[in-house]
Design a protein around this motif. Structure first.
Motif, PDB file in Angstrom:
ATOM      1  N   SER A  37      13.351   3.664  21.802  1.00 46.45           N
ATOM      2  CA  SER A  37      12.350   2.832  21.130  1.00 46.45           C
ATOM      3  C   SER A  37      12.509   2.846  19.624  1.00 46.45           C
ATOM      4  CB  SER A  37      10.954   3.372  21.446  1.00 46.45           C
ATOM      5  OG  SER A  37      10.732   3.349  22.816  1.00 46.45           O
ATOM      6  N   LEU A  38      12.012   1.799  19.022  1.00 52.17           N
ATOM      7  CA  LEU A  38      11.939   1.777  17.562  1.00 52.17           C
ATOM      8  C   LEU A  38      10.501   2.065  17.164  1.00 52.17           C
ATOM      9  CD1 LEU A  38      14.412  -0.258  18.224  1.00 52.17           C
ATOM     10  CD2 LEU A  38      14.081  -0.943  15.869  1.00 52.17           C
ATOM     11  N   TYR A  39      10.316   3.077  16.362  1.00 56.09           N
ATOM     12  CA  TYR A  39       8.996   3.375  15.818  1.00 56.09           C
ATOM     13  C   TYR A  39       9.038   3.047  14.336  1.00 56.09           C
ATOM     14  CZ  TYR A  39       8.409   5.638  20.276  1.00 56.09           C
ATOM     15  OH  TYR A  39       8.367   5.865  21.626  1.00 56.09           O
ATOM     16  N   LEU A  40       8.232   2.078  13.947  1.00 55.24           N
ATOM     17  CA  LEU A  40       8.335   1.559  12.593  1.00 55.24           C
ATOM     18  C   LEU A  40       6.971   1.464  11.946  1.00 55.24           C
ATOM     19  CD1 LEU A  40      10.746  -1.398  13.444  1.00 55.24           C
ATOM     20  CD2 LEU A  40      11.388   0.770  12.407  1.00 55.24           C
ATOM     21  N   LEU A  41       6.996   1.382  10.615  1.00 53.56           N
ATOM     22  CA  LEU A  41       5.772   1.113   9.887  1.00 53.56           C
ATOM     23  C   LEU A  41       5.423  -0.359  10.091  1.00 53.56           C
ATOM     24  CD1 LEU A  41       6.671   2.843   6.501  1.00 53.56           C
ATOM     25  CD2 LEU A  41       5.144   3.723   8.281  1.00 53.56           C
ATOM     26  N   HIS A  42       4.126  -0.652  10.106  1.00 51.67           N
ATOM     27  CA  HIS A  42       3.750  -2.063  10.232  1.00 51.67           C
ATOM     28  C   HIS A  42       3.519  -2.649   8.839  1.00 51.67           C
ATOM     29  CE1 HIS A  42       2.272  -5.791  11.562  1.00 51.67           C
ATOM     30  NE2 HIS A  42       1.045  -5.572  11.149  1.00 51.67           N
ATOM     31  N   TYR A  43       4.379  -3.591   8.502  1.00 49.33           N
ATOM     32  CA  TYR A  43       4.325  -4.226   7.191  1.00 49.33           C
ATOM     33  C   TYR A  43       3.107  -5.142   7.103  1.00 49.33           C
ATOM     34  CZ  TYR A  43       5.730  -7.606   3.571  1.00 49.33           C
ATOM     35  OH  TYR A  43       5.763  -8.418   2.480  1.00 49.33           O
ATOM     36  N   GLY A  96       2.146  -6.803   4.013  1.00 52.38           N
ATOM     37  CA  GLY A  96       2.142  -7.687   2.850  1.00 52.38           C
ATOM     38  C   GLY A  96       2.477  -6.899   1.593  1.00 52.38           C
ATOM     39  N   THR A  97       2.086  -7.455   0.460  1.00 51.33           N
ATOM     40  CA  THR A  97       2.415  -6.769  -0.788  1.00 51.33           C
ATOM     41  C   THR A  97       1.144  -6.477  -1.571  1.00 51.33           C
ATOM     42  OG1 THR A  97       2.762  -8.932  -1.780  1.00 51.33           O
ATOM     43  CG2 THR A  97       4.724  -7.756  -1.050  1.00 51.33           C
ATOM     44  N   ASP A  98       1.233  -5.438  -2.421  1.00 55.93           N
ATOM     45  CA  ASP A  98       0.086  -5.119  -3.254  1.00 55.93           C
ATOM     46  C   ASP A  98       0.171  -5.876  -4.576  1.00 55.93           C
ATOM     47  OD1 ASP A  98       2.029  -3.865  -4.707  1.00 55.93           O
ATOM     48  OD2 ASP A  98       1.394  -1.817  -4.208  1.00 55.93           O
ATOM     49  N   GLU A  99      -0.713  -5.526  -5.504  1.00 56.87           N
ATOM     50  CA  GLU A  99      -0.769  -6.288  -6.763  1.00 56.87           C
ATOM     51  C   GLU A  99       0.516  -6.154  -7.578  1.00 56.87           C
ATOM     52  OE1 GLU A  99      -2.736  -2.278  -7.519  1.00 56.87           O
ATOM     53  OE2 GLU A  99      -2.569  -3.742  -5.921  1.00 56.87           O
ATOM     54  N   ASN A 100       1.294  -5.082  -7.306  1.00 56.07           N
ATOM     55  CA  ASN A 100       2.564  -4.919  -8.021  1.00 56.07           C
ATOM     56  C   ASN A 100       3.727  -5.606  -7.320  1.00 56.07           C
ATOM     57  OD1 ASN A 100       1.285  -3.242  -9.934  1.00 56.07           O
ATOM     58  ND2 ASN A 100       1.459  -1.518  -8.499  1.00 56.07           N
ATOM     59  N   GLY A 101       3.425  -6.253  -6.211  1.00 56.05           N
ATOM     60  CA  GLY A 101       4.498  -6.907  -5.480  1.00 56.05           C
ATOM     61  C   GLY A 101       5.256  -5.976  -4.565  1.00 56.05           C
ATOM     62  N   LEU A 102       4.767  -4.735  -4.441  1.00 55.07           N
ATOM     63  CA  LEU A 102       5.440  -3.782  -3.558  1.00 55.07           C
ATOM     64  C   LEU A 102       4.840  -3.866  -2.156  1.00 55.07           C
ATOM     65  CD1 LEU A 102       5.774  -0.746  -5.980  1.00 55.07           C
ATOM     66  CD2 LEU A 102       7.620  -2.188  -5.078  1.00 55.07           C
ATOM     67  N   PRO A 103       5.682  -3.630  -1.151  1.00 56.01           N
ATOM     68  CA  PRO A 103       5.190  -3.783   0.218  1.00 56.01           C
ATOM     69  C   PRO A 103       4.123  -2.756   0.564  1.00 56.01           C
ATOM     70  CG  PRO A 103       7.535  -3.185   0.191  1.00 56.01           C
ATOM     71  CD  PRO A 103       7.107  -3.284  -1.218  1.00 56.01           C
ATOM     72  N   THR A 104       3.209  -3.170   1.406  1.00 52.86           N
ATOM     73  CA  THR A 104       2.194  -2.250   1.903  1.00 52.86           C
ATOM     74  C   THR A 104       2.316  -2.177   3.419  1.00 52.86           C
ATOM     75  OG1 THR A 104       0.631  -4.076   2.017  1.00 52.86           O
ATOM     76  CG2 THR A 104       0.545  -2.687   0.057  1.00 52.86           C
ATOM     77  N   TYR A 105       1.835  -1.070   3.934  1.00 50.27           N
ATOM     78  CA  TYR A 105       1.964  -0.859   5.375  1.00 50.27           C
ATOM     79  C   TYR A 105       0.639  -0.412   5.938  1.00 50.27           C
ATOM     80  CZ  TYR A 105       6.673  -0.633   3.532  1.00 50.27           C
ATOM     81  OH  TYR A 105       7.815  -0.923   2.849  1.00 50.27           O
ATOM     82  N   GLN A 106       0.491  -0.642   7.222  1.00 52.56           N
ATOM     83  CA  GLN A 106      -0.749  -0.256   7.873  1.00 52.56           C
ATOM     84  C   GLN A 106      -0.866   1.268   7.926  1.00 52.56           C
ATOM     85  OE1 GLN A 106      -1.131  -1.784  11.832  1.00 52.56           O
ATOM     86  NE2 GLN A 106      -3.112  -0.797  12.139  1.00 52.56           N
ATOM     87  N   ASP A 107      -1.999   1.762   7.471  1.00 51.90           N
ATOM     88  CA  ASP A 107      -2.243   3.202   7.500  1.00 51.90           C
ATOM     89  C   ASP A 107      -2.862   3.528   8.852  1.00 51.90           C
ATOM     90  OD1 ASP A 107      -2.651   5.828   6.935  1.00 51.90           O
ATOM     91  OD2 ASP A 107      -4.337   5.490   5.570  1.00 51.90           O
ATOM     92  N   VAL A 108      -2.007   3.672   9.844  1.00 51.50           N
ATOM     93  CA  VAL A 108      -2.462   3.784  11.226  1.00 51.50           C
ATOM     94  C   VAL A 108      -3.389   4.976  11.425  1.00 51.50           C
ATOM     95  CG1 VAL A 108      -1.702   4.033  13.615  1.00 51.50           C
ATOM     96  CG2 VAL A 108      -0.391   2.624  12.033  1.00 51.50           C
ATOM     97  N   ASP A 109      -3.003   6.108  10.841  1.00 51.97           N
ATOM     98  CA  ASP A 109      -3.832   7.311  11.059  1.00 51.97           C
ATOM     99  C   ASP A 109      -4.953   7.437  10.039  1.00 51.97           C
ATOM    100  OD1 ASP A 109      -2.496   7.945   8.777  1.00 51.97           O
ATOM    101  OD2 ASP A 109      -1.291   9.546   9.657  1.00 51.97           O
ATOM    102  N   LYS A 110      -5.057   6.439   9.176  1.00 54.07           N
ATOM    103  CA  LYS A 110      -6.144   6.358   8.197  1.00 54.07           C
ATOM    104  C   LYS A 110      -6.299   7.643   7.375  1.00 54.07           C
ATOM    105  CE  LYS A 110      -8.694   2.686  10.383  1.00 54.07           C
ATOM    106  NZ  LYS A 110      -7.737   2.411  11.464  1.00 54.07           N
ATOM    107  N   ASP A 141       2.324   7.100  10.630  1.00 47.74           N
ATOM    108  CA  ASP A 141       2.014   5.681  10.687  1.00 47.74           C
ATOM    109  C   ASP A 141       3.068   4.860  11.396  1.00 47.74           C
ATOM    110  OD1 ASP A 141      -0.402   5.994   9.170  1.00 47.74           O
ATOM    111  OD2 ASP A 141       0.909   6.466   7.478  1.00 47.74           O
ATOM    112  N   LEU A 142       4.025   5.526  12.030  1.00 52.01           N
ATOM    113  CA  LEU A 142       5.029   4.773  12.768  1.00 52.01           C
ATOM    114  C   LEU A 142       4.438   4.323  14.094  1.00 52.01           C
ATOM    115  CD1 LEU A 142       8.213   6.991  12.211  1.00 52.01           C
ATOM    116  CD2 LEU A 142       7.544   4.916  10.994  1.00 52.01           C
ATOM    117  N   VAL A 143       4.632   3.053  14.407  1.00 47.65           N
ATOM    118  CA  VAL A 143       4.125   2.551  15.686  1.00 47.65           C
ATOM    119  C   VAL A 143       5.262   1.932  16.490  1.00 47.65           C
ATOM    120  CG1 VAL A 143       1.723   2.190  15.069  1.00 47.65           C
ATOM    121  CG2 VAL A 143       3.420   0.431  14.511  1.00 47.65           C
ATOM    122  N   TYR A 144       5.054   1.896  17.782  1.00 44.55           N
ATOM    123  CA  TYR A 144       6.070   1.388  18.703  1.00 44.55           C
ATOM    124  C   TYR A 144       6.388  -0.085  18.409  1.00 44.55           C
ATOM    125  CZ  TYR A 144       8.165  -0.078  23.122  1.00 44.55           C
ATOM    126  OH  TYR A 144       9.016  -0.583  24.067  1.00 44.55           O
TER     127      TYR A 144
END
Lengths: 1134, 470
Positions: A930-936, A938-952, A968-971
């Motif tokens: 399986s691939l466990y990946l961060l969920h992209y 979008g981008t923040d105010e600096n244009g850098l990618p943001t990811y879902q903070d799964v475990d909050k 925060d890696l998800v299937y």
């Protein structure tokens, strides 16, 4: 009335007598013989007739509709005869005997044709030749399909070795026969016919039928035990020399791509000789990605002419290993081994390849076959006139990948953007591409480095023939592949094959010998040119103004000049010797002893010579840059397998039993691995005595395997089949307490269409079988000696001028055999007289007690040790195979075969996963790839990618939250396809034949080349255009940086932002051939002449709508993709 | 019906032969293989003094394998205020900005290779002790050396990572299940090992062919002095340092004019040094590799911070002898040049010095200052200052705080780039926040004083806890 033992090695005579009082003795024996023949050749034709004073014509019509036989009745007036008959479920022969004999008629059955004539005609003829007096036999042999002469078919007297072959008009004459002889008429691709002469001097026109029915194709199970698909309880598939000859491949395994359900074959690179990975029904071991080069976790067992053959790159198999775990071997071009021993086997020498998949089929190979078995049989000579055949072809090979690097303008724009992002100014130190090199003129490095079409030449010559109980075959081959790189290097191979067979006149003793020698010499440039092609800045100047090679090493990344690699020389010489003998002796008609023995040795000699001109003269001192590496590796296998076969009739069924043992010894050795350096001149690189310093390694490992096994096969009433195996395996890979273990399998099959209650089934439904098998197979797939605690030396193990020893592994004397439980349920169906065959197989393989390099916390001093893990990996799948003869008539035929596999894989159980070292890799219930990946997101105010903070937890952590609680890696899908398969078509029109085959794979997930790039776009390195384009499309240009390490980019690489679904099809092969008409070939004094054109990997089409961002999904991220090959050739024989 | 002739005498004979061969296959002898020719069974390694000495070499070799001892100087100099991280290459960038993450392999390499060395030391301690083939005197020697190496490794581990698992056996299952031991327990083990080593190691270097590349009793004493200083046992630190300083037959400071020779292999200042000699030449020391090599190509990847360069007082002989400089794009860059032997193809002229006499003076100075014996402390400082051509400090009216500040400055200059001394000093004196917070205001965090436990390590041994801030 008869039993059917469908294992030709056992000559079992019919045990029961049938008595028909009103016939003469000779007619009787003749009839009996034909009855046997009939029933043996066409088992399961159950006839029921109920007539009171019925017309013969009607009765025959009914027999025809029940059996599919056709009748030739000549001038017999069928209306004259009236029949009284009441029979149920009898054979055609019995039925006809009941109908005809009372009326003075007799019949002969030739294949599916029944000739009826008046009994008197023949009995008078028979008197011509009194028994014991030799006379000359005449006859004509035709092809049953189109009634054309079957030139070259052999006519032999059974048990005597007098024989002849059929002349061009189809006729033959055979002197020296006596009245009681039986002649055997055979031709390759056709069913054999045995005809008792019964005193006849002319046997008339004999029609041989093509082996059209795949159900009755002989399948070799193991150790020469054969069955047909009709009676098999296990799953196997077969590819013949004909399929192989259509494909211009260097490694015969490539010819299997897409041809067999459940089989995934990938080449590591498109370069000749490169490694091939073969996987049958999924990955059973968790440790598939093991970096241990000496261990193969999921590969099948290869058997060549009965002898185990090392299928893995020999230089890796025998590689010595440092205490720190580094293996010493030369990787070869593209870093891909370049040493598949299978490439030393000439595809043209192969008669057939069989793939055994389930427990029932692989049972006889035991633990070694836990991942499936691939049986390779080489060609043998045939009795008859010697045949000399010659073929040669030549063609071109082209790199066929759409992946492009950025153009100069786009590249410079990217660099400028990256400097802006970093708030840095380009200087002559950090940005020579923006300040020193041309801003207007760029180069297409892909075209320069790998754009040259490689040329290939292949030639094969063979002579074969036989008579008087012996056969022989001699062949030689040569092939040459030049390089797709811009140089004059090539990969050449040649080989020699000899095989010979002997059968004693009483047919009790049989012996075969096969010797095969192959050599491969490659001097392809040892450099990853494709990697240069997409990473070299397009304005990188290759040359200084004085003509010397330009280098850049003032900033990181440094840039090596790819042309320097051409100054290095690389050579890989591979030699393989394969010998095997098989002796069998029939102690009695029911009992046979045989012994299989063989020895093979594969040797690889590699060397790399790096003169000072091959590296940057600025950055290193000249002497130390001159290096020479010499390495030899070899693998030896000895196999001895004595066995007893017993066959009998029992309770009205056919029983065969086998008792055998296997002894296998394998030694992998690396006699030397030398890195010599500090030569005072480039001229001395080949003279080791001139080396200023050197480092030495060697490696050795031995393996022994013994086994005792028994197999029982029982076929009752032509419809109930039982197959059972038991074995006790022993392997030297285990500690003293766990050397042996017991395994076994059971297979059952039911041919329900042979049941009487289905006698009235529609005619189009010709065959139906349900089968199932279950077995427990062991696996000893671990490194040799892994249970021993030991120390070893290493070249880097120096202190104070002395060499030291370091612990090489942690002892674990307690690990045991891993076990696979394999279950299969399948249905085989035949329609329209078996012209359409369908197979549906469902399997479930569960591998537990996994034998792994279990990772340890390094506080123990080691990173892993070998242990059994309580983890269960399950592979299930549905495989569908269809073969169909769509159209078949004299001028035109069209056949199709297709296969589809729906694989599924998951980790069923893993006790202690969360606290184990695999918590970061696997999740219970998910596929093991399986691939466990961060969920992209979008981008923040600096244009850098943001990811879902799964475990909050407020931070992005790259671990799997499911297991660790934090992460925060998800299937995100799996790396294996949802569906894959292939489709092949053969069309014949008169002498013209067109074949094409394609394969497809759908639904695997892959990050493409993104995952393997070491730096973000923007460093001093070009970039795949597709990746930059995609990044711009989703708006993450802020990731472009000149820094060689960007943690933001590292996260991006582990996200689903650029995840791709790999769904593509490939037209793997098109082959067009034309056989010159006999009229012409005769005039040229040839027996056949064929001209052909073939194409391999002609094109790839994406099925998902998006082009794959990578070089090729098959070969991965840096290697040369499968080459497009186009050849033309000529083949003729005398 | 055909008669079954299976049960004939001939068949019985053949079958029994066959059955006999089955029985044979059941015999374990058939599965016997040659032992791995390129490996030696552990039991054989410790069967004689000669074989065991190869295992001893293996332990030292592991200790200096590229990742562990050799990288301490560079990695820690970046974490502190010695090396400039602006152009540093990965994985060292994150050392420089004190932003290591648990998945960085830079810090993980230290962890892994020290534990690997500790395993080898444990293996020697266990197997030599129980060996029947080795002579008693050799056993004692080898075990003592192994204990010194084990103590040295734990010393660096505890200073880099804080509390660490205390592995003192070769039992993998036990070790894999160990949680982090307290710092106190780790130091107790270090002291116990060193005391043992001190008692049993030879007094001088004659056993080692007069090469100072293996520990003698003074090496154990010197490391004990350092350990006592770090654990604030000042009385013992002073005692032990004094013992070393008083061993004048072996050790003396080089004169100012010879200061460039301090790091030569036979330097009288060297107590324990690492000898990277191979059969054909030698591996480069970390300074050669990272500084001198980079300076050859005007690479700004491995240069000193201006903060360090400016900390040298005018006229300090050490600046001239132990640093070098080059000009690139109109800027002058300084690099470390304590080591100058760049010719890897001949026998080494320098060893990489782990413990040397000058440090012992500074240890004693600090121990004395902490015990408020300021006059003696200043005397020790002045030994070092005078040797460097600097004026002596006036001990009149000096405060304890001032004295400690002077010691910090002197340690900074004398020991720069050497085995993490500056980084550890800033941490143990609680000065890291003040010094590094000012130098790297954007990235410095107090929790950065401890390196992260490698993520993989926590995954593989889930009982391990992570340091704060990671």
């Amino acid at each position: 009335m008869t039993s059917h033992i469908h294992r030709p090695i056992l000559e079992i005579k019919n045990g029961k007598k049938i008595f028909y009082p009103c016939f003469k003795l000779i007619a009787m024996s003749l009839l009996l013989f034909f009855l046997q023949q009939t029933v043996n050749a066409q088992p399961g034709k159950s006839i029921s007739l109920h007539y009171k004073h019925g017309r013969l014509a009607e009765v025959l019509k009914s027999i025809k509709s029940q059996s599919g036989y056709v009748f030739i009745t000549g001038d017999i007036d069928l209306k004259k005869y009236y029949i009284d008959i009441q029979v149920d479920r009898v054979s055609v022969g019995q039925a006809l005997a009941s109908c005809l004999y009372d009326h003075g008629l007799e019949f002969t059955i030739v294949d599916k044709t029944i000739v009826i004539r008046k009994a008197n005609d023949k009995s008078s003829k028979k008197l011509e030749n009194a028994s014991g007096i030799a006379y000359e036999l005449r006859g004509v042999v035709h092809n049953k399909e189109d009634d054309s002469p079957l030139v070259g078919a052999s006519v032999m007297i059974k048990g005597k070795y007098n024989g002849t072959s059929v002349k061009s008009d189809g006729s033959f004459t055979l002197p020296g026969v006596v009245a009681s002889d039986v002649v055997v008429i055979s031709f390759i691709g056709y069913e054999n016919l045995e005809i008792p002469l019964a005193g006849r001097s002319n046997i008339g026109i004999i029609m041989l039928a093509e082996k059209a029915n795949k159900l009755d194709e002989v399948q070799v199970l193991a150790y020469g035990i054969t069955t047909s698909n009709r009676y098999a309880t296990g799953s196997s598939a077969k590819i013949t020399s004909e399929d192989i000859s259509k494909q211009p491949v260097g490694n015969v395994m490539q010819a299997l791509q897409g041809k067999v359900a459940g089989l995934i074959i990938n080449q590591s690179s498109g370069l000749p000789g490169s490694d091939i990975t073969v996987e049958i029904r999924g990955q059973n071991s968790l440790d598939a990605s093991s970096s241990n080069t000496n261990v193969l976790k999921n590969g099948p067992l290869y058997i060549v002419d009965g002898i185990a053959f090392t299928g893995e790159a020999i230089n890796q198999q025998a590689a010595s290993k440092s205490a720190s775990g580094t293996y010493f071997y030369i990787q070869g071009p593209n870093g891909s081994g370049n040493g598949s021993p299978l490439a030393t086997i000439n595809p043209n020498d192969i008669e057939s390849i069989e793939i055994l998949k389930d427990a029932s089929a692989t049972a006889l190979y035991g633990s070694r076959g836990a991942n499936g078995v691939i049986l390779i049989k080489t060609k043998k000579g045939r009795i008859g006139k010697p045949v000399l055949s010659v073929s040669f072809n030549s063609g071109i090979n082209v790199v066929n990948s759409s992946m492009e690097a950025l153009s100069l303008d786009d590249y410079l724009a990217l660099r400028t953007e990256a400097f802006a992002n970093d708030n840095k100014t380009p200087t002559t130190t950090n940005a020579p591409d923006l300040t020193l090199w041309s801003q207007t003129e760029g180069q297409d490095f892909k075209k320069l480095l790998i754009g040259s079409p490689a040329k290939s030449y292949t030639a094969n010559v063979s002579v074969s023939g036989g008579g008087k109980g012996s056969t022989f075959m001699l062949s030689g081959n040569y092939s040459r592949n030049s390089s797709v790189f811009d140089d004059n290097r090539s990969s050449d191979s040649y080989g020699f094959h000899f095989s010979s067979g002997y059968t004693s006149p009483d047919e009790k003793l049989k012996a075969t010998l096969s010797i095969m020698m192959g050599a491969g010499i490659s001097n392809l440039a040892n450099a990853s040119f494709y990697q240069y092609a997409y990473s070299l800045p397009p304005n990188f100047p290759l040359y200084n103004s004085d003509g010397s090679l330009y280098w850049w090493s003032k900033s990181i990344p440094v840039i090596s000049n790819p042309l320097a690699a051409l100054n290095s020389s690389y050579q890989n010489n591979m030699n393989s010797l394969n010998t095997s003998i098989n002796l069998s002796y029939a102690i009695s008609p029911k009992l046979k002893f045989s012994i299989n023995g063989g020895y093979n040795k594969i040797q690889s000699n590699q060397n790399v010579l790096n003169p000072s001109t091959s590296s940057n003269s600025e950055s290193t001192n000249l002497a130390s840059s001159r290096t020479a590496i010499y390495v030899e590796s070899n693998a030896k296998n000895v196999v001895v397998e004595p066995q007893l076969n017993y066959g009998t009739t029992l309770w009205g069924g056919g029983l065969t039993a086998l008792l055998g043992t296997t002894y296998q010894e394998t030694v992998n050795e690396q006699p030397f691995y030398i890195i010599a350096s500090d030569f005072s001149s480039d001229l001395y690189l080949s003279d080791l005595s001139m080396a200023g310093s050197y480092v030495l390694h060697n490696g050795y490992s031995a393996y022994k395997y013994v086994s005792v096994f028994g197999n029982v096969n029982y076929i009752l009433k032509d419809r109930y089949i039982f197959n059972g195996n038991f074995r006790r395996d022993g392997s030297s890979k285990f500690g003293p307490n766990n050397l042996y273990a017991n395994f076994g399998s059971v297979g059952l099959a039911w041919i329900f269409t042979n049941e009487p209650f289905l006698a009235g089934k529609p005619e189009w439904f010709s065959f139906g079988k349900i089968r199932s098998s279950y077995g427990v197979v062991g696996s000893d797939n671990v490194q040799n000696y892994a249970y021993l605690s030991s120390y070893s030396g290493a070249s880097s193990s120096y202190y104070s001028g002395s060499t030291g020893l370091s612990p090489s592994r942690v002892a674990n004397p307690d690990y045991k055999w891993a076990t696979s439980k394999k279950l299969e349920v399948a249905v085989d169906l035949g329609f329209f007289k078996d012209r359409l065959l369908a197979n549906f197989s469902w399997f479930r393989n569960r591998t537990g007690n996994q034998l792994l390099e279990y990772p340890l916390a390094t506080q123990t001093g080691f990173s892993s040790y070998t242990a059994n893990l309580d983890a269960l990996v399950q592979n299930t799948g549905l495989e569908i195979t269809l073969t169909s003869t769509n159209i078949k008539n004299i001028n035109f035929s069209w056949s199709t075969s297709a296969n589809v596999s729906f694989p599924q894989n998951k980790l069923v159980a893993f006790s202690g996963l969360k606290s184990s070292s695999y918590a970061s890799t696997y999740v219970i219930g998910r596929p093991t790839t399986s691939l466990y990946l961060l969920h992209y997101t979008g981008t923040d105010e600096n244009g850098l990618p943001t990811y879902q903070d799964v475990d909050k937890d407020g931070t992005i952590t790259t671990s799997i939250g499911d297991n660790t609680g934090v992460g925060d890696l998800v299937y995100n899908g799996k790396a294996y396809p949802d569906v894959y398969g292939g489709l092949s078509n053969t069309l014949k029109y008169k002498n013209l034949q067109l074949d094409f085959s394609a394969r497809f794979t759908f639904g695997a997930r892959d990050l493409g080349i993104l995952a393997s790039l070491s730096n973000a776009p923007g460093t001093l390195s070009n970039y795949p255009a597709a990746v930059v384009k995609a990044m711009r499309e989703i708006g993450v240009e802020k990731l472009f940086t000149t820094s060689t390490y960007s943690s933001d980019f590292r996260l991006f690489q582990q996200s689903d932002a650029m995840l791709q679904k790999i769904s593509y099809g490939r037209l793997t092969n098109v082959s067009l051939s034309y056989d010159l008409p006999q009229k012409l070939t005769k005039r040229m004094k040839l027996s056949s002449l064929r001209v052909y054109a073939q194409g391999q990997n002609l094109f790839k089409f994406t099925l998902s709508g998006k082009t794959y961002a990578g070089i090729d999904p098959e070969t991965g991220t840096t290697a040369v993709p499968p080459l497009m090959v186009i050849v033309g050739g000529l083949q003729f024989s005398f | 019906m055909e008669k079954c002739n299976f049960i004939s005498y001939k068949n019985i004979y053949i079958c029994s032969l066959f059955a006999a061969s089955f029985l044979l296959t059941g015999c374990d002898k058939l599965l016997e293989i040659d032992s791995p020719k390129t490996e030696v069974l552990t039991s054989d390694v410790f069967s004689s003094d000669e074989n065991a000495s190869a295992a001893l070499v293996g332990m030292y070799s592991s200790m200096v394998s590229s990742a562990s001892m050799l990288n301490i100087g560079y990695g820690c100099s970046l974490s502190a205020d010695e090396s400039d991280a602006t152009d540093a290459s990965y994985p060292f960038t994150d050392f420089g900005t004190n932003t290591l993450t648990s998945s960085d392999y830079g810090a993980a390499d230290f962890w892994t290779s020290f534990y690997k060395t500790i395993y080898q030391a444990n293996s020697i301690i266990e197997n030599a002790s129980s060996s029947l083939g080795m002579s008693d005197s050799v056993k004692t020697q080898f075990v003592a050396q192994a204990k010194f190496v084990r103590a040295l490794s734990f010393f660096y581990l505890v200073n880099m990572f804080g509390p660490v698992p205390l592995t003192v056996t070769t039992d993998v299952t036990t070790n894999n299940a160990l949680a982090r031991a307290s710092t106190v327990d780790v130091y107790a083990q270090i002291v116990s090992d060193l005391k043992d080593a001190e008692a049993k190691l030879p007094a001088d270097y004659t056993n080692y062919s007069s090469k100072r590349d293996k520990p003698n009793a003074s090496a154990a004493t010197a490391l004990l002095a350092k350990v006592y200083l770090y654990t604030e046992d000042y009385a013992n630190a002073e005692t032990k340092a004094t013992e070393v300083i008083n061993t004048a037959s072996l050790y003396s400071l080089l004169s100012k004019s010879n200061i460039a020779n301090v790091f030569l292999k036979d330097s009288k200042e060297s107590i324990f040094a690492i000898n990277l000699q191979t059969s054909t030449g030698h591996w480069l020391t970390y300074e050669d590799y990272y500084y001198y090599y980079g300076s050859k190509y005007n690479s700004t990847t491995y240069v000193l911070t201006s903060s360090l360069v400016n900390a040298f007082e005018a006229g300090d002989a050490r600046k001239t002898a132990w640093t070098g400089s080059f000009v690139d794009s109109d800027s002058t860059y300084y690099y470390g040049a304590k080591y100058k032997d760049y010719d890897a193809n001949s026998a080494p002229t320098e060893y990489s010095v782990v413990l040397r006499l000058a440090e012992q003076y500074l240890i004693r100075a600090e121990a004395r200052a902490q015990q408020n014996n300021l006059t003696s402390a200043v005397a020790d400082i002045n030994v070092i200052r005078t040797r460097a051509g600097l004026t002596a400090i006036d001990d009149a009216n000096i405060t304890q705080a001032q004295c400690l500040t002077d010691i910090e400055q002197e340690r900074r200059i004398e020991l720069f780039l050497e085995y993490g001394n500056r980084w550890f000093d800033l941490k143990r004196t609680n000065r890291a926040d003040a010094v590094l917070g000012a130098l790297k205001p954007d990235t410095w965090k107090s929790t950065a004083v401890l390196y992260p436990i490698p993520l993989l390590e926590i995954e593989n041994a889930s009982q391990l806890t992570q340091n704060d801030g990671y």
